[in-house]
Design a protein around this motif. Structure first.
Motif, PDB file in Angstrom:
ATOM      1  N   ARG A 149       4.260  -7.793   6.289  1.00  0.00           N
ATOM      2  CA  ARG A 149       3.217  -8.160   5.326  1.00  0.00           C
ATOM      3  C   ARG A 149       3.677  -9.308   4.295  1.00  0.00           C
ATOM      4  O   ARG A 149       2.876 -10.311   4.111  1.00  0.00           O
ATOM      5  CB  ARG A 149       2.586  -7.259   4.479  1.00  0.00           C
ATOM      6  CG  ARG A 149       1.982  -6.133   5.034  1.00  0.00           C
ATOM      7  CD  ARG A 149       1.183  -5.036   4.235  1.00  0.00           C
ATOM      8  NE  ARG A 149       0.192  -5.894   3.745  1.00  0.00           N
ATOM      9  CZ  ARG A 149      -0.345  -5.782   2.406  1.00  0.00           C
ATOM     10  NH1 ARG A 149       0.021  -4.652   1.827  1.00  0.00           N
ATOM     11  NH2 ARG A 149      -1.397  -6.207   2.284  1.00  0.00           N
ATOM     12  N   ARG A 150       4.884  -9.402   4.344  1.00  0.00           N
ATOM     13  CA  ARG A 150       5.601 -10.596   3.488  1.00  0.00           C
ATOM     14  C   ARG A 150       5.414 -11.695   4.556  1.00  0.00           C
ATOM     15  O   ARG A 150       5.391 -12.872   3.840  1.00  0.00           O
ATOM     16  CB  ARG A 150       6.991 -10.520   3.085  1.00  0.00           C
ATOM     17  CG  ARG A 150       7.174  -9.469   1.766  1.00  0.00           C
ATOM     18  CD  ARG A 150       8.537  -9.208   1.444  1.00  0.00           C
ATOM     19  NE  ARG A 150       8.942  -8.483   0.210  1.00  0.00           N
ATOM     20  CZ  ARG A 150       9.669  -7.607   0.166  1.00  0.00           C
ATOM     21  NH1 ARG A 150      10.456  -7.570   1.109  1.00  0.00           N
ATOM     22  NH2 ARG A 150       9.619  -6.619  -0.975  1.00  0.00           N
ATOM     23  N   GLU A 151       5.577 -11.637   5.565  1.00  0.00           N
ATOM     24  CA  GLU A 151       5.599 -12.820   6.696  1.00  0.00           C
ATOM     25  C   GLU A 151       4.141 -13.128   6.907  1.00  0.00           C
ATOM     26  O   GLU A 151       4.107 -14.009   7.759  1.00  0.00           O
ATOM     27  CB  GLU A 151       6.275 -12.264   7.967  1.00  0.00           C
ATOM     28  CG  GLU A 151       7.635 -11.998   7.394  1.00  0.00           C
ATOM     29  CD  GLU A 151       8.370 -11.467   8.856  1.00  0.00           C
ATOM     30  OE1 GLU A 151       7.944 -11.145   9.718  1.00  0.00           O
ATOM     31  OE2 GLU A 151       9.710 -11.506   8.751  1.00  0.00           O
ATOM     32  N   PRO A 155      -7.300  -7.785  -3.322  1.00  0.00           N
ATOM     33  CA  PRO A 155      -6.012  -8.577  -3.342  1.00  0.00           C
ATOM     34  C   PRO A 155      -4.829  -7.630  -3.706  1.00  0.00           C
ATOM     35  O   PRO A 155      -5.005  -6.807  -4.548  1.00  0.00           O
ATOM     36  CB  PRO A 155      -6.108  -9.595  -4.179  1.00  0.00           C
ATOM     37  CG  PRO A 155      -7.139  -9.454  -5.096  1.00  0.00           C
ATOM     38  CD  PRO A 155      -7.896  -8.468  -4.256  1.00  0.00           C
ATOM     39  N   ASP A 156      -3.582  -8.049  -3.189  1.00  0.00           N
ATOM     40  CA  ASP A 156      -2.403  -7.168  -3.420  1.00  0.00           C
ATOM     41  C   ASP A 156      -1.106  -8.257  -3.490  1.00  0.00           C
ATOM     42  O   ASP A 156      -1.654  -9.372  -3.103  1.00  0.00           O
ATOM     43  CB  ASP A 156      -2.326  -6.035  -2.703  1.00  0.00           C
ATOM     44  CG  ASP A 156      -1.949  -6.101  -0.989  1.00  0.00           C
ATOM     45  OD1 ASP A 156      -1.439  -7.362  -0.842  1.00  0.00           O
ATOM     46  OD2 ASP A 156      -2.211  -5.143  -0.258  1.00  0.00           O
ATOM     47  N   PRO A 157      -0.181  -7.697  -3.629  1.00  0.00           N
ATOM     48  CA  PRO A 157       1.029  -8.896  -3.612  1.00  0.00           C
ATOM     49  C   PRO A 157       1.186  -9.540  -2.312  1.00  0.00           C
ATOM     50  O   PRO A 157       1.800 -10.608  -2.443  1.00  0.00           O
ATOM     51  CB  PRO A 157       2.168  -7.799  -4.059  1.00  0.00           C
ATOM     52  CG  PRO A 157       1.780  -6.743  -4.684  1.00  0.00           C
ATOM     53  CD  PRO A 157       0.610  -6.498  -4.002  1.00  0.00           C
ATOM     54  N   ARG A 205      -9.319   8.441   7.932  1.00  0.00           N
ATOM     55  CA  ARG A 205      -8.951   7.653   6.764  1.00  0.00           C
ATOM     56  C   ARG A 205      -8.117   6.512   7.595  1.00  0.00           C
ATOM     57  O   ARG A 205      -7.145   6.763   8.060  1.00  0.00           O
ATOM     58  CB  ARG A 205      -8.026   8.069   5.824  1.00  0.00           C
ATOM     59  CG  ARG A 205      -7.871   7.445   4.485  1.00  0.00           C
ATOM     60  CD  ARG A 205      -8.817   7.665   3.437  1.00  0.00           C
ATOM     61  NE  ARG A 205      -8.254   7.077   2.249  1.00  0.00           N
ATOM     62  CZ  ARG A 205      -8.747   6.356   1.479  1.00  0.00           C
ATOM     63  NH1 ARG A 205     -10.224   6.362   1.673  1.00  0.00           N
ATOM     64  NH2 ARG A 205      -8.352   5.770   0.530  1.00  0.00           N
ATOM     65  N   VAL A 206      -8.638   5.280   7.298  1.00  0.00           N
ATOM     66  CA  VAL A 206      -7.936   4.019   7.866  1.00  0.00           C
ATOM     67  C   VAL A 206      -7.578   3.031   6.702  1.00  0.00           C
ATOM     68  O   VAL A 206      -8.282   3.069   5.680  1.00  0.00           O
ATOM     69  CB  VAL A 206      -9.039   3.270   8.700  1.00  0.00           C
ATOM     70  CG1 VAL A 206      -8.703   1.754   9.065  1.00  0.00           C
ATOM     71  CG2 VAL A 206      -9.441   3.964   9.865  1.00  0.00           C
ATOM     72  N   GLU A 207      -6.283   2.558   6.707  1.00  0.00           N
ATOM     73  CA  GLU A 207      -5.732   1.727   5.837  1.00  0.00           C
ATOM     74  C   GLU A 207      -5.735   0.484   6.785  1.00  0.00           C
ATOM     75  O   GLU A 207      -5.204   0.646   7.816  1.00  0.00           O
ATOM     76  CB  GLU A 207      -4.350   2.145   5.404  1.00  0.00           C
ATOM     77  CG  GLU A 207      -4.684   3.215   4.421  1.00  0.00           C
ATOM     78  CD  GLU A 207      -3.146   3.729   3.963  1.00  0.00           C
ATOM     79  OE1 GLU A 207      -2.178   3.130   4.171  1.00  0.00           O
ATOM     80  OE2 GLU A 207      -3.149   4.683   2.903  1.00  0.00           O
ATOM     81  N   ALA A 208      -5.784  -0.828   6.072  1.00  0.00           N
ATOM     82  CA  ALA A 208      -5.658  -1.968   6.862  1.00  0.00           C
ATOM     83  C   ALA A 208      -5.169  -3.149   5.713  1.00  0.00           C
ATOM     84  O   ALA A 208      -5.465  -3.099   4.578  1.00  0.00           O
ATOM     85  CB  ALA A 208      -7.088  -2.369   7.392  1.00  0.00           C
ATOM     86  N   TRP A 209      -4.566  -4.166   6.304  1.00  0.00           N
ATOM     87  CA  TRP A 209      -4.330  -5.355   5.508  1.00  0.00           C
ATOM     88  C   TRP A 209      -4.049  -6.322   6.332  1.00  0.00           C
ATOM     89  O   TRP A 209      -4.194  -6.817   7.435  1.00  0.00           O
ATOM     90  CB  TRP A 209      -2.845  -4.853   5.109  1.00  0.00           C
ATOM     91  CG  TRP A 209      -1.605  -4.826   6.097  1.00  0.00           C
ATOM     92  CD1 TRP A 209      -1.049  -5.503   6.893  1.00  0.00           C
ATOM     93  CD2 TRP A 209      -1.437  -3.449   6.858  1.00  0.00           C
ATOM     94  NE1 TRP A 209      -0.304  -4.947   7.951  1.00  0.00           N
ATOM     95  CE2 TRP A 209      -0.609  -3.380   7.604  1.00  0.00           C
ATOM     96  CE3 TRP A 209      -1.965  -2.152   6.484  1.00  0.00           C
ATOM     97  CZ2 TRP A 209      -0.009  -2.579   8.602  1.00  0.00           C
ATOM     98  CZ3 TRP A 209      -1.616  -1.239   7.423  1.00  0.00           C
ATOM     99  CH2 TRP A 209      -0.744  -1.230   8.391  1.00  0.00           C
ATOM    100  N   GLY A 210      -4.083  -7.721   5.573  1.00  0.00           N
ATOM    101  CA  GLY A 210      -4.156  -9.129   6.090  1.00  0.00           C
ATOM    102  C   GLY A 210      -4.015  -9.837   4.933  1.00  0.00           C
ATOM    103  O   GLY A 210      -3.911  -9.694   3.883  1.00  0.00           O
ATOM    104  N   MET A 240       0.658  -1.056   0.111  1.00  0.00           N
ATOM    105  CA  MET A 240      -0.001  -0.132   0.171  1.00  0.00           C
ATOM    106  C   MET A 240       1.000   1.109   0.073  1.00  0.00           C
ATOM    107  O   MET A 240       1.990   1.220   0.384  1.00  0.00           O
ATOM    108  CB  MET A 240      -0.869  -0.047   1.043  1.00  0.00           C
ATOM    109  CG  MET A 240      -2.005  -0.841   1.206  1.00  0.00           C
ATOM    110  SD  MET A 240      -3.209  -1.234   2.879  1.00  0.00           S
ATOM    111  CE  MET A 240      -3.261   0.353   3.448  1.00  0.00           C
ATOM    112  N   VAL A 241       0.293   2.310  -0.495  1.00  0.00           N
ATOM    113  CA  VAL A 241       1.106   3.638  -0.542  1.00  0.00           C
ATOM    114  C   VAL A 241       1.428   3.926   0.885  1.00  0.00           C
ATOM    115  O   VAL A 241       0.614   3.904   1.910  1.00  0.00           O
ATOM    116  CB  VAL A 241       0.085   4.791  -1.077  1.00  0.00           C
ATOM    117  CG1 VAL A 241       0.944   6.051  -1.066  1.00  0.00           C
ATOM    118  CG2 VAL A 241      -0.055   4.349  -2.703  1.00  0.00           C
TER     119      VAL A 241
END
Length: 151
Positions: free
Chosen positions: A12-14, A138-140, A29-34, A1-2
């Motif tokens: 994130r790779r882990e 989805p992202d990398p 503004r909220v950014e989240a990932w999983g 993400m930016v």
């Protein structure tokens, strides 16, 4: 993400998950990932709550299950966050933990809630979810999302 730092990318790779608030003019503004869509959605909920409430050390007093119909990822993100806002505005309960899992026809969500009076309010309380700039996909490294919360 930016805006990801090297530490964020390594995490994130882990397969790690997380969330953060990012600067926004008047709202939040909220950014989240999983690693999965469901984990990303849960992180979006936690990120939203942590923008206005200190939930560290707060124990839930209620558990509610919600089934959200499959209708597209953007719709699921919006519907889930609207559930959190609804419980806050109508029931006076704050989400302190969340689990989301796939269901045959959508998303099965468990919300652990505490009374608003038991939580320290540290920011503007959310009023709704904006469709402007909303993203989930989805992202990398798994899944990521970004959402603006109206306060």
């Amino acid at each position: 993400m930016v805006g990801d730092t090297d530490d964020d990318i390594r995490l994130r790779r882990e397969g790690g998950s997380g969330h953060r608030a990012v600067p926004h003019t008047a709202d939040v503004r909220v950014e989240a990932w999983g690693a999965s869509r469901e984990r990303c959605l849960a992180e979006a909920v936690l990120g939203t709550v942590e923008c206005f409430a200190d939930i560290s050390g707060v124990r839930p007093t209620f558990v509610e299950r919600v089934r959200l119909a499959e209708s597209g990822d953007d719709d699921l993100l919006t519907a889930l966050l609207e559930e959190v806002v609804f419980r806050l505005e109508v029931d006076g309960r704050v989400t302190v933990d969340v689990e989301a899992g796939p269901a045959d026809d959508g998303l099965d969500v468990r919300l652990a809630l505490a009374e608003l009076a038991d939580v320290e309010i540290i920011g503007a309380v959310p009023k709704g979810v904006s469709w402007h700039g909303l993203h989930i996909g989805p992202d990398p490294y798994g899944w990521s999302c970004a959402v603006t919360i109206d306060v």
